[in-house]
Design a protein around this motif. Sequence first.
Motif, PDB file in Angstrom:
ATOM      1  N   PRO A  39       0.847  -1.201   0.000  1.00 38.08           N
ATOM      2  CA  PRO A  39       0.000   0.000   0.000  1.00 38.08           C
ATOM      3  C   PRO A  39       0.872   1.237   0.000  1.00 38.08           C
ATOM      4  O   PRO A  39       1.931   1.273   0.624  1.00 38.08           O
ATOM      5  CB  PRO A  39      -0.796  -0.128   1.303  1.00 38.08           C
ATOM      6  N   ARG A  40       0.443   2.247  -0.704  1.00 37.31           N
ATOM      7  CA  ARG A  40       1.242   3.462  -0.774  1.00 37.31           C
ATOM      8  C   ARG A  40       1.254   4.180   0.568  1.00 37.31           C
ATOM      9  O   ARG A  40       2.239   4.834   0.913  1.00 37.31           O
ATOM     10  CB  ARG A  40       0.685   4.390  -1.863  1.00 37.31           C
ATOM     11  N   TYR A  41       0.155   4.090   1.274  1.00 36.63           N
ATOM     12  CA  TYR A  41       0.056   4.751   2.568  1.00 36.63           C
ATOM     13  C   TYR A  41      -0.602   3.791   3.563  1.00 36.63           C
ATOM     14  O   TYR A  41      -1.483   3.006   3.203  1.00 36.63           O
ATOM     15  CB  TYR A  41      -0.761   6.048   2.470  1.00 36.63           C
ATOM     16  N   THR A  42      -0.184   3.908   4.824  1.00 37.07           N
ATOM     17  CA  THR A  42      -0.724   3.040   5.865  1.00 37.07           C
ATOM     18  C   THR A  42      -2.059   3.556   6.391  1.00 37.07           C
ATOM     19  O   THR A  42      -2.910   2.770   6.822  1.00 37.07           O
ATOM     20  CB  THR A  42       0.286   2.930   7.021  1.00 37.07           C
ATOM     21  N   TYR A  43      -2.260   4.855   6.369  1.00 34.60           N
ATOM     22  CA  TYR A  43      -3.444   5.456   6.980  1.00 34.60           C
ATOM     23  C   TYR A  43      -4.762   4.897   6.433  1.00 34.60           C
ATOM     24  O   TYR A  43      -5.667   4.581   7.222  1.00 34.60           O
ATOM     25  CB  TYR A  43      -3.379   6.977   6.802  1.00 34.60           C
ATOM     26  N   PRO A  44      -4.950   4.738   5.113  1.00 34.52           N
ATOM     27  CA  PRO A  44      -6.212   4.165   4.632  1.00 34.52           C
ATOM     28  C   PRO A  44      -6.464   2.754   5.157  1.00 34.52           C
ATOM     29  O   PRO A  44      -7.621   2.378   5.393  1.00 34.52           O
ATOM     30  CB  PRO A  44      -6.043   4.168   3.103  1.00 34.52           C
ATOM     31  N   ILE A  45      -5.393   1.975   5.345  1.00 37.76           N
ATOM     32  CA  ILE A  45      -5.549   0.623   5.880  1.00 37.76           C
ATOM     33  C   ILE A  45      -6.020   0.702   7.337  1.00 37.76           C
ATOM     34  O   ILE A  45      -6.896  -0.051   7.773  1.00 37.76           O
ATOM     35  CB  ILE A  45      -4.221  -0.154   5.805  1.00 37.76           C
ATOM     36  N   VAL A  46      -5.439   1.627   8.098  1.00 32.89           N
ATOM     37  CA  VAL A  46      -5.850   1.816   9.492  1.00 32.89           C
ATOM     38  C   VAL A  46      -7.316   2.245   9.562  1.00 32.89           C
ATOM     39  O   VAL A  46      -8.090   1.727  10.381  1.00 32.89           O
ATOM     40  CB  VAL A  46      -4.949   2.864  10.179  1.00 32.89           C
ATOM     41  N   LYS A  47      -7.695   3.194   8.729  1.00 34.46           N
ATOM     42  CA  LYS A  47      -9.086   3.667   8.735  1.00 34.46           C
ATOM     43  C   LYS A  47     -10.054   2.533   8.433  1.00 34.46           C
ATOM     44  O   LYS A  47     -11.117   2.418   9.066  1.00 34.46           O
ATOM     45  CB  LYS A  47      -9.270   4.796   7.718  1.00 34.46           C
ATOM     46  N   ALA A  48      -9.699   1.679   7.467  1.00 34.37           N
ATOM     47  CA  ALA A  48     -10.568   0.548   7.128  1.00 34.37           C
ATOM     48  C   ALA A  48     -10.700  -0.420   8.295  1.00 34.37           C
ATOM     49  O   ALA A  48     -11.794  -0.933   8.580  1.00 34.37           O
ATOM     50  CB  ALA A  48     -10.015  -0.168   5.889  1.00 34.37           C
ATOM     51  N   LEU A  49      -9.589  -0.651   9.002  1.00 33.88           N
ATOM     52  CA  LEU A  49      -9.624  -1.539  10.172  1.00 33.88           C
ATOM     53  C   LEU A  49     -10.512  -0.965  11.268  1.00 33.88           C
ATOM     54  O   LEU A  49     -11.335  -1.677  11.862  1.00 33.88           O
ATOM     55  CB  LEU A  49      -8.208  -1.742  10.710  1.00 33.88           C
ATOM     56  N   LEU A  50     -10.349   0.317  11.547  1.00 34.23           N
ATOM     57  CA  LEU A  50     -11.134   0.941  12.612  1.00 34.23           C
ATOM     58  C   LEU A  50     -12.616   0.993  12.256  1.00 34.23           C
ATOM     59  O   LEU A  50     -13.476   0.811  13.131  1.00 34.23           O
ATOM     60  CB  LEU A  50     -10.604   2.348  12.892  1.00 34.23           C
ATOM     61  N   ASP A  51     -12.921   1.211  10.978  1.00 32.00           N
ATOM     62  CA  ASP A  51     -14.325   1.195  10.541  1.00 32.00           C
ATOM     63  C   ASP A  51     -14.931  -0.197  10.709  1.00 32.00           C
ATOM     64  O   ASP A  51     -16.096  -0.339  11.094  1.00 32.00           O
ATOM     65  CB  ASP A  51     -14.428   1.639   9.083  1.00 32.00           C
ATOM     66  N   LYS A  52     -14.124  -1.219  10.444  1.00 35.05           N
ATOM     67  CA  LYS A  52     -14.605  -2.602  10.595  1.00 35.05           C
ATOM     68  C   LYS A  52     -14.912  -2.892  12.065  1.00 35.05           C
ATOM     69  O   LYS A  52     -15.952  -3.476  12.386  1.00 35.05           O
ATOM     70  CB  LYS A  52     -13.551  -3.586  10.076  1.00 35.05           C
ATOM     71  N   HIS A  53     -14.041  -2.467  12.954  1.00 38.42           N
ATOM     72  CA  HIS A  53     -14.268  -2.691  14.384  1.00 38.42           C
ATOM     73  C   HIS A  53     -15.475  -1.904  14.892  1.00 38.42           C
ATOM     74  O   HIS A  53     -16.170  -2.357  15.807  1.00 38.42           O
ATOM     75  CB  HIS A  53     -13.026  -2.300  15.183  1.00 38.42           C
ATOM     76  N   LYS A  54     -15.710  -0.756  14.306  1.00 40.69           N
ATOM     77  CA  LYS A  54     -16.836   0.079  14.744  1.00 40.69           C
ATOM     78  C   LYS A  54     -18.161  -0.639  14.574  1.00 40.69           C
ATOM     79  O   LYS A  54     -19.083  -0.484  15.387  1.00 40.69           O
ATOM     80  CB  LYS A  54     -16.839   1.383  13.948  1.00 40.69           C
ATOM     81  N   LYS A 101     -18.345  -4.236  13.847  1.00 44.45           N
ATOM     82  CA  LYS A 101     -18.309  -5.668  14.147  1.00 44.45           C
ATOM     83  C   LYS A 101     -17.703  -6.008  15.511  1.00 44.45           C
ATOM     84  O   LYS A 101     -17.878  -7.111  16.001  1.00 44.45           O
ATOM     85  CB  LYS A 101     -17.528  -6.399  13.045  1.00 44.45           C
ATOM     86  N   ASN A 102     -16.975  -5.083  16.096  1.00 38.95           N
ATOM     87  CA  ASN A 102     -16.332  -5.368  17.378  1.00 38.95           C
ATOM     88  C   ASN A 102     -16.370  -4.091  18.224  1.00 38.95           C
ATOM     89  O   ASN A 102     -15.367  -3.418  18.420  1.00 38.95           O
ATOM     90  CB  ASN A 102     -14.886  -5.829  17.161  1.00 38.95           C
ATOM     91  N   THR A 103     -17.556  -3.794  18.714  1.00 44.45           N
ATOM     92  CA  THR A 103     -17.745  -2.529  19.424  1.00 44.45           C
ATOM     93  C   THR A 103     -16.933  -2.445  20.707  1.00 44.45           C
ATOM     94  O   THR A 103     -16.531  -1.355  21.113  1.00 44.45           O
ATOM     95  CB  THR A 103     -19.236  -2.321  19.740  1.00 44.45           C
ATOM     96  N   LYS A 119     -12.476   0.423  23.177  1.00 44.31           N
ATOM     97  CA  LYS A 119     -11.185   0.375  23.864  1.00 44.31           C
ATOM     98  C   LYS A 119     -10.177   1.286  23.150  1.00 44.31           C
ATOM     99  O   LYS A 119      -9.403   2.007  23.808  1.00 44.31           O
ATOM    100  CB  LYS A 119     -10.670  -1.060  23.891  1.00 44.31           C
ATOM    101  N   ILE A 120     -10.203   1.258  21.821  1.00 44.99           N
ATOM    102  CA  ILE A 120      -9.313   2.123  21.048  1.00 44.99           C
ATOM    103  C   ILE A 120      -9.681   3.584  21.277  1.00 44.99           C
ATOM    104  O   ILE A 120      -8.813   4.432  21.506  1.00 44.99           O
ATOM    105  CB  ILE A 120      -9.381   1.775  19.548  1.00 44.99           C
ATOM    106  N   LYS A 121     -10.981   3.878  21.209  1.00 38.44           N
ATOM    107  CA  LYS A 121     -11.413   5.251  21.398  1.00 38.44           C
ATOM    108  C   LYS A 121     -11.084   5.751  22.810  1.00 38.44           C
ATOM    109  O   LYS A 121     -10.837   6.945  23.015  1.00 38.44           O
ATOM    110  CB  LYS A 121     -12.918   5.366  21.137  1.00 38.44           C
ATOM    111  N   GLY A 122     -11.068   4.823  23.752  1.00 38.47           N
ATOM    112  CA  GLY A 122     -10.735   5.192  25.119  1.00 38.47           C
ATOM    113  C   GLY A 122      -9.303   5.670  25.282  1.00 38.47           C
ATOM    114  O   GLY A 122      -8.961   6.308  26.286  1.00 38.47           O
TER     115      GLY A 122
END
Length: 403
Positions: A135-150, A152-154, A159-162
Amino acid sequence: MNIDVTKIFISSSSQQTLQSLRERIKSALENTGHETVMYEYGDMGLYTNDPNQDCLDRVKDSDVLVLFISNRAGSLSRSNPNITITYAEFITALMNDKIVIPVVETQILTFYKEHIKDELDRAINKFEEEHDHEPRYTYPIVKALLDKHKSKNTVFHNKIKGMSVDDFIWAFVHDCYKMTRWTYNYNIADTPDLCNFLLKVLSQVLRKSTKFYLHEKEITQNLMLYDELSVYQDSVSNFMKCIKNSTLNLPLFFKTLTLYLPSQSIYDPYSDFAEHPKPIVNISECKAITLYKRNNDVLTLVDSYGCNTPTLEFEKEDKHSFVAQTYNKDMKHQEHIFYSEDKQMIYLTKKVGELVLSCHFQLSEVWSSRRVNSYENDIVSAIMEKRQPFDFAIDLLGGMLNE
């Protein structure tokens, strides 16, 4: 007597909680004989209307970049929403072989290692498998992961938001951990101890004499524009020589066109930050050219250059033909590329009225079609570096051969 001191660029987001730290670090470094560069102290010597670029220029002119990462990411770059200004300073230092010392807030680096690193590594590996490149940038991958947890894994999402950490920080920490030889963690609030720790680190890192040289780019914008105009005027003169008795001499025209399609290189997205960027892949000069014209339901070869056995014709509806596909697309104002894995050949095609022009280029490495497609815009931009001569050639070709 001039004393050659180490010049240290102090980098971090502009959050208020880091201001005292930056001031204490600056004072501690200068008291031990180092020269520091820090934005808010006027050390930048800003002489242009682009303070961000001025910062990057000062990074290039420094020996060491000391980077502090806390919970706030700072402003995203206006020219690239996938990075912040502080991240641009970090990449600029790496691309120019500067010593980079990242210091990450202890609880942030610990949380990253325990809860984010492995999953992010897997997501990046999956991206590489699907796209055949990193991937050219890591940030889009991170955003996709965090959106998935939002969704599917509240529990983990909360915990991350905390942690009260900006999403970009996880990408920044990941890249620091991967790209640098060392990533230190420290309680950034403990300023006096951190000053002492940093001085010890610098002493170890600078034990061996290290010297960096900044290679200035001396070509101004005016000179670049002058060069472009000179190339265009030269190309017009050369292409006009291809007209004999009101007829376009196609072999000479094709040969002339290849002069303005030289070899090029594709670079990674951080190449703009490097003095001596390394290419991902090289594209040869134009090896061959073919020209086809529609004749009822068939696209017939008009002439070719550099091809030993060009295909004489294609059915207009042939879905496997690059020439037919180009003709059937609405491509009046753009070029398109196709790729043959077997031949390792790029075909840049252009529809010109009832004509289809195809220019052939060799890749220096074996790439998959998927990877070529993902770099399509970069490849077209590289090949089309001399845009004006190519556009003039296309206008001349269409004007003389289209009825």
